[in-house]
Scaffold this active site. Structure first.
Site, mmCIF file in Angstrom:
data_model
loop_
_atom_site.group_PDB
_atom_site.id
_atom_site.type_symbol
_atom_site.label_atom_id
_atom_site.label_comp_id
_atom_site.label_asym_id
_atom_site.label_seq_id
_atom_site.Cartn_x
_atom_site.Cartn_y
_atom_site.Cartn_z
ATOM 1 N N HIS A 70 0.893 -1.132 -0.158
ATOM 2 C CA HIS A 70 -0.095 -0.618 0.237
ATOM 3 C C HIS A 70 0.924 1.393 0.231
ATOM 4 C CE1 HIS A 70 -3.218 -2.556 1.377
ATOM 5 N NE2 HIS A 70 -2.190 -2.909 2.275
ATOM 6 N N HIS A 124 -7.200 -4.626 -1.256
ATOM 7 C CA HIS A 124 -6.340 -5.564 -1.514
ATOM 8 C C HIS A 124 -5.860 -6.339 -2.736
ATOM 9 C CE1 HIS A 124 -6.233 -4.331 2.958
ATOM 10 N NE2 HIS A 124 -5.108 -5.007 2.718
#
Ligand SMILES: Nc1ncnc2c1ncn2[C@@H]1O[C@H](COP(=O)(O)OP(=O)(O)OP(=O)(O)O)[C@@H](O)[C@H]1O
Ligand SMILES: [Mg+2]
Lengths: 333, 210
Positions: free
Chosen positions: A57, A219
């Site tokens: 991320h 995700h």
């Protein structure tokens, strides 16, 4: 799979080594267990802020470690929550005597691992507050389910709480500000492509050339619905409508508008999204007084965007504007 | 009646390391469909770390073995399954402290404490499409057939139930864990944690039969 890696196993540690090499003036890395802290940790006499989550991320969370934002960050394996021992050691390393705030994204794994770490820190006599961020309007909220995901508002919470902690507020006060950011912030995202988790080697889902996934998290997971690709303005409407109507944001509200890239979308396109998002906000009577445009909470190389809106008041605006000096966000210094 | 010795427990943990390594891509594939494509990697990483501790288990009681495994899983698995399996073994350790072999009743006490820990940590109930959909009926089946003290018979029944229960997660809409974000789209897929749990029981039966 084509990736600039040496091996999936060493990816996270090698990236930490690279971050330390590049930003050694701001951060330092600790290995085994893995975590990143401010170069001057522990910063004495202020609340310490710790976050963490799966890798993939970036720049979240390690890139937000530094003066005015996070004191520490724990990277897990790609898309996997870090473990309690990492969080516990990081918490001890950053504790400056005024307690530790844990900023946790609402994913089952993150929540459970941070719960265990909070117990370990408390057992050492360290004061701990935990705030779980769950701002994603794509997921229906319910006490019977895992609830909403924590996405874009996490970046805003980390910045604003960092400002509050630097100003000397107490643990309780900083935690309350964090809860306020979560209460007043909402997000929604869209994916144009999937992404490839390095140790898996192939994309998490297949998406035909002309289709998109609406309502994704961070995700690489499929979203709530799959649909045909539309022009950017139309997609921006589909993201903005559920955000605006969720709290809802009302005419006259002052807001921060954050257009985020998922990792594989150029800034050029993000500005096209921002242009329309700002116009929609204006049409609703919202006053966009602050903004952030760029890739700050990503899903590896996924193409796509998310929009986050946060209602501002004097306190939140003040701590958003406060100086910050981290690898990924820097102003006022 | 057959009992499970300390060394049988160590063999079980080593067998699990092999199974999760073999099934890594399969479990991760299940997780890719409704989660985030990491369950196989998480389980393989965690149990490889447990198996690597085997030399330390030499001559130790089962409580020690379970506790060390629990701490290892907690610090290497991550994700949701790390704290879940970690808590499971930690509470099972509490029921096997000082024991160098487990009777059918001892194993039942371990399972019961372990499953209670899963419930306490994950707060999922039967039907949420998680590993609890396997553990709850497995515990019931084990307890019902362990009453007469036959460990292998009880594990045979538990293993059968585990397989059926894992498959029964397929049509469900997930209410807990990452899969719940998909809403209705989570139906039609096997829950990865339910499958890894079923593999764990099946492996214990394999060891008990030896
Ligand atoms: N609340 C819960 N209670 C019991 N089991 C759960 C719960 N949430 C998830 N699980 C189980 O965990 C499995 C997923 O484990 P996995 O190792 O993939 O972690 P994860 O959910 O991806 O974690 P993270 O969110 O940190 O990435 C699911 O298939 C499910 O069986
Ligand atoms: Mg997973």
């Amino acid at each position: 799979m084509k990736k600039l890696i040496n091996s999936p196993e060493n990816l996270v540690v090698e990236a930490m080594e690279g971050m330390e090499a590049a930003h050694g003036d701001l951060i330092k890395a600790h290995y085994n267990p893995n975590f990143i802290v401010r170069a001057d940790a522990p910063a004495k006499g202020k609340v310490a802020i710790l976050s963490g989550g799966g890798s993939g991320h970036e720049p979240l969370h390690g890139g937000f470690v530094g003066a005015g934002m996070l004191d520490g960050a724990c990277p897990g394996a790609v898309f996997t929550s870090p473990t309690p021992d990492q969080m516990y050691e990081a918490g001890k390393a950053i504790h400056g005597g005024k307690g530790v705030l844990l900023i946790i994204k609402n994913y089952t794994g993150d929540v459970m691992n941070f719960e265990l770490a909070a117990d370990l820190l408390k057992a050492d006599g360290i004061e701990v507050e935990s705030v779980v961020i769950d701002d994603d309007v794509a997921v229906k909220d319910s006490t019977w389910t895992a609830g909403r995901r924590g996405v874009g508002a996490t970046v805003l919470a980390e910045k604003i709480c960092g400002g509050a902690a630097a100003a000397g507020l107490s643990l309780k006060e900083v935690a309350d500000i964090c809860r306020k950011v979560n209460a007043e912030g909402r997000s929604m995202g869209v994916a144009l492509t999937s992404c490839t988790v390095p140790h898996v080697g192939k994309p998490t889902f297949d998406l035909p050339e002309d289709e998109i996934e609406m309502g994704i998290g961070i995700h690489g997971e499929p979203g709530r619905t799959r649909m045909k690709l539309q022009p950017a303005d139309k997609i921006t409407e589909m993201l903005m409508d559920p955000i605006i109507t969720d709290i809802p944001y009302k005419s006259g509200d002052e807001v921060l508008l954050f257009v985020n890239g998922m990792g594989g979308t150029p800034l050029l396109e993000l500005y096209v999204i921002y242009r329309k998002a700002a116009a929609i906000a204006k049409a609703h009577g919202l006053k966009v007084s602050r903004n952030l445009v760029g890739s700050y909470i990503t899903s590896l190389e996924m193409a796509g965007t998310s929009i986050t809106m946060l209602k501002l008041d004097d306190t939140l605006r003040k701590f958003w504007d406060a100086p910050v000096k981290t690898p990924a966000l820097r102003w006022g210094v | 009646m057959k009992e499970l010795s300390s060394s049988a427990i160590v063999s079980w943990l080593q067998l699990l390391a092999r199974i999760y390594e073999e099934k890594k891509d399969y479990l991760t594939g299940l997780d890719a469909a409704i989660g985030d494509a990491d369950h196989g990697a998480n389980m393989a990483r965690g149990f490889a770390a447990v198996a690597a501790k085997a030399p330390q288990f030499e001559g130790k009681d089962i409580g020690f073995i379970f506790k060390t495994s629990a701490m290892t899983l907690l610090s290497t698995v991550g994700g949701a399954s790390g704290p879940l399996y970690g808590s499971f073994f930690l509470q099972a350790a509490g029921k096997s402290n000082g024991k160098t072999s487990l009777t059918a009743a001892d194993l039942g006490a371990c399972l019961e404490a372990g499953v209670a820990a899963l419930t306490a940590r994950g707060k999922a109930v039967f039907g949420d499409k998680t590993m609890m959909d396997v553990w709850l009926p497995v515990l019931d089946a084990y307890k019902a057939s362990a009453a007469d003290g036959d460990l292998v018979a009880a594990l045979t029944k538990a293993s059968e139930v585990a397989k059926t229960a894992a498959a029964a997660t397929i049509p469900l809409v997930a209410k807990k864990g990452r899969a719940s974000y998909l809403g209705e789209r989570s139906a039609g897929h096997l829950d990865p944690g339910a499958e890894s749990s079923s593999l764990l029981i099946e492996a214990l039966l394999t060891i008990a039969r030896q």
